[in-house]
Design a protein around this motif. Structure first.
Motif, PDB file in Angstrom:
ATOM      1  N   THR A 123      -1.994   4.307  -2.824  1.00  0.00           N
ATOM      2  CA  THR A 123      -2.834   3.366  -2.283  1.00  0.00           C
ATOM      3  C   THR A 123      -2.668   1.912  -2.987  1.00  0.00           C
ATOM      4  O   THR A 123      -2.954   1.955  -4.317  1.00  0.00           O
ATOM      5  N   TYR A 124      -2.786   1.126  -2.198  1.00  0.00           N
ATOM      6  CA  TYR A 124      -2.924  -0.397  -2.652  1.00  0.00           C
ATOM      7  C   TYR A 124      -4.057  -1.023  -2.096  1.00  0.00           C
ATOM      8  O   TYR A 124      -4.238  -1.083  -0.765  1.00  0.00           O
ATOM      9  N   ARG A 125      -4.617  -1.664  -2.995  1.00  0.00           N
ATOM     10  CA  ARG A 125      -6.017  -2.372  -2.454  1.00  0.00           C
ATOM     11  C   ARG A 125      -6.261  -3.749  -3.132  1.00  0.00           C
ATOM     12  O   ARG A 125      -6.165  -3.450  -4.468  1.00  0.00           O
ATOM     13  N   VAL A 126      -6.745  -4.230  -2.515  1.00  0.00           N
ATOM     14  CA  VAL A 126      -7.031  -5.976  -2.852  1.00  0.00           C
ATOM     15  C   VAL A 126      -8.219  -6.370  -2.467  1.00  0.00           C
ATOM     16  O   VAL A 126      -8.429  -6.309  -1.226  1.00  0.00           O
ATOM     17  N   ALA A 127      -9.152  -7.160  -3.151  1.00  0.00           N
ATOM     18  CA  ALA A 127     -10.390  -7.677  -2.373  1.00  0.00           C
ATOM     19  C   ALA A 127      -9.796  -8.934  -1.886  1.00  0.00           C
ATOM     20  O   ALA A 127      -8.710  -9.714  -2.252  1.00  0.00           O
ATOM     21  N   PHE A 128     -10.601  -9.465  -0.700  1.00  0.00           N
ATOM     22  CA  PHE A 128     -10.283 -10.759  -0.035  1.00  0.00           C
ATOM     23  C   PHE A 128     -11.772 -11.343  -0.076  1.00  0.00           C
ATOM     24  O   PHE A 128     -12.673 -10.890   0.457  1.00  0.00           O
TER      25      PHE A 128
END
Length: 151
Positions: A108-113
């Motif tokens: 899983t790759y997660r980044v805030a926007f």
């Protein structure tokens, strides 16, 4: 035993021996990691709440998964013309991978926007590119593993 049966048995042994030798030779070659069930989900910021991009994939690699690098890129960018390479992907962010079976990891790759990120991001179709590296060093590069839209 009749001569015909003896010849059939001998031919069968030769055929099976050849298939076994091929299987052993093939098994000795490193196998590239494989990706499955790749998805990307973009959630736009809403009010004071940040949005996010979440990419997930299942990676299978003999001997295990060493790392998975992920890069989100707009479909209408210059990357469409130049084509991403493994060298390009080597320095991008990594996904977090958890074992999920024999030689398989769920990554899983997660980044805030933030609102600013969303305002500056090009609108339209985006791709998630993935470089999966197995423990034995073999790699798989998928430049369009999953798509999402920033609207």
């Amino acid at each position: 035993m009749s001569r015909r049966i003896a010849l059939s048995v001998a031919a069968g042994v030769v055929a099976l021996g050849g298939a076994g030798a091929f299987a052993l030779a093939y098994a000795g070659e490193p196998q590239q990691p494989t990706l499955a069930h790749s998805t990307a989900r973009y959630v736009a910021p809403d009010g004071d709440r940040d949005g996010s991009l979440t990419f997930t994939t299942d990676v299978t690699a003999a001997g295990g998964v060493k790392r998975v690098n992920v890069l989100a890129w707009p479909a209408d960018s210059s990357l469409s013309d130049t084509h991403l390479t493994e060298k390009d992907m080597a320095s991008v962010e990594k996904a977090v991978c958890e074992p999920s079976g024999a030689d398989t990891a769920h990554c899983t790759y997660r980044v805030a926007f933030t609102r600013e990120d969303a305002d500056e991001a090009p609108r339209g179709l985006w791709h998630a590119a993935v470089l999966a590296t197995a423990a034995d060093g073999t790699t798989t590069l998928e430049t369009e593993a999953a798509d999402f839209t920033i609207g």
